[in-house]
Motif scaffolding. Structure first.
Motif, PDB file in Angstrom:
ATOM      1  N   ASP A  32     -49.908  18.132 -42.388  1.00 57.85           N
ATOM      2  CA  ASP A  32     -50.067  17.587 -43.842  1.00 57.85           C
ATOM      3  C   ASP A  32     -51.603  17.184 -43.948  1.00 57.85           C
ATOM      4  O   ASP A  32     -51.969  16.442 -43.346  1.00 57.85           O
ATOM      5  CB  ASP A  32     -49.277  16.199 -44.005  1.00 57.85           C
ATOM      6  N   ASN A  67     -54.011  14.720 -42.501  1.00 58.53           N
ATOM      7  CA  ASN A  67     -53.384  13.255 -42.890  1.00 58.53           C
ATOM      8  C   ASN A  67     -52.500  12.747 -41.411  1.00 58.53           C
ATOM      9  O   ASN A  67     -52.558  11.865 -40.952  1.00 58.53           O
ATOM     10  CB  ASN A  67     -52.655  13.052 -44.096  1.00 58.53           C
ATOM     11  N   ASN A  96     -59.759  16.563 -42.765  1.00 59.54           N
ATOM     12  CA  ASN A  96     -58.657  16.472 -43.807  1.00 59.54           C
ATOM     13  C   ASN A  96     -57.122  16.326 -43.666  1.00 59.54           C
ATOM     14  O   ASN A  96     -56.391  16.233 -44.487  1.00 59.54           O
ATOM     15  CB  ASN A  96     -58.836  17.513 -44.894  1.00 59.54           C
ATOM     16  N   THR A 135     -55.297  17.387 -46.845  1.00 60.37           N
ATOM     17  CA  THR A 135     -55.791  17.405 -48.128  1.00 60.37           C
ATOM     18  C   THR A 135     -56.660  18.575 -48.178  1.00 60.37           C
ATOM     19  O   THR A 135     -57.680  18.787 -47.571  1.00 60.37           O
ATOM     20  CB  THR A 135     -56.669  16.170 -48.567  1.00 60.37           C
ATOM     21  N   LYS A 136     -56.345  19.510 -49.192  1.00 67.28           N
ATOM     22  CA  LYS A 136     -57.010  20.807 -49.484  1.00 67.28           C
ATOM     23  C   LYS A 136     -58.661  20.222 -49.979  1.00 67.28           C
ATOM     24  O   LYS A 136     -58.741  19.271 -50.467  1.00 67.28           O
ATOM     25  CB  LYS A 136     -56.563  21.709 -50.417  1.00 67.28           C
ATOM     26  N   GLY A 164     -58.782  18.758 -53.320  1.00 69.36           N
ATOM     27  CA  GLY A 164     -58.288  17.288 -53.461  1.00 69.36           C
ATOM     28  C   GLY A 164     -56.608  17.597 -53.376  1.00 69.36           C
ATOM     29  O   GLY A 164     -55.861  16.405 -53.472  1.00 69.36           O
ATOM     30  N   GLU A 165     -55.799  18.507 -53.670  1.00 68.43           N
ATOM     31  CA  GLU A 165     -54.493  18.456 -53.624  1.00 68.43           C
ATOM     32  C   GLU A 165     -53.984  18.333 -52.164  1.00 68.43           C
ATOM     33  O   GLU A 165     -54.623  18.756 -51.140  1.00 68.43           O
ATOM     34  CB  GLU A 165     -53.928  20.020 -54.056  1.00 68.43           C
ATOM     35  N   ASN A 166     -52.780  17.731 -51.992  1.00 69.07           N
ATOM     36  CA  ASN A 166     -52.244  17.448 -50.705  1.00 69.07           C
ATOM     37  C   ASN A 166     -51.272  18.831 -50.288  1.00 69.07           C
ATOM     38  O   ASN A 166     -50.574  19.232 -51.484  1.00 69.07           O
ATOM     39  CB  ASN A 166     -51.236  16.119 -50.591  1.00 69.07           C
TER      40      ASN A 166
END
Length: 84
Positions: free
Chosen positions: A19, A74, A72, A21-22, A25-27
């Motif tokens: 998981d 998570n 990035n 964050t690109k 900003g997209e998850n």
């Protein structure tokens, strides 16, 4: 930050759900691997040099190489082992 050696070891052993964050900003949640038992032998990673904080992996669902920045991430967890 994620321990690079720990996640690479898990990716080499099987499938890992990451998981992250690109950059835009997209998850994204991606099932990926570095296992030679899973990655098609005809596919090879780009020989382009990558910074230590970027990890190139085989995306199981999209059948292609993708990358993400370790800072990035998570969370991540092992989904299955390649020899299972």
């Amino acid at each position: 930050m994620i321990d690079r050696n720990e996640i690479v070891s898990a990716l080499t052993a099987g499938v890992v759900e990451v998981d992250f964050t690109k950059v835009n900003g997209e998850n994204r949640i991606m099932e990926c691997t570095l296992s030679e038992r899973i990655v098609p032998f005809t596919e090879s990673k780009s020989t382009a040099s990558r910074p230590d904080n970027v990890l190139a992996v085989w995306d199981i669902n999209n059948s292609g190489w993708r990358s993400f920045r370790l800072e990035n991430v998570n969370s991540w967890k092992v989904k299955e082992y390649a020899n299972a």
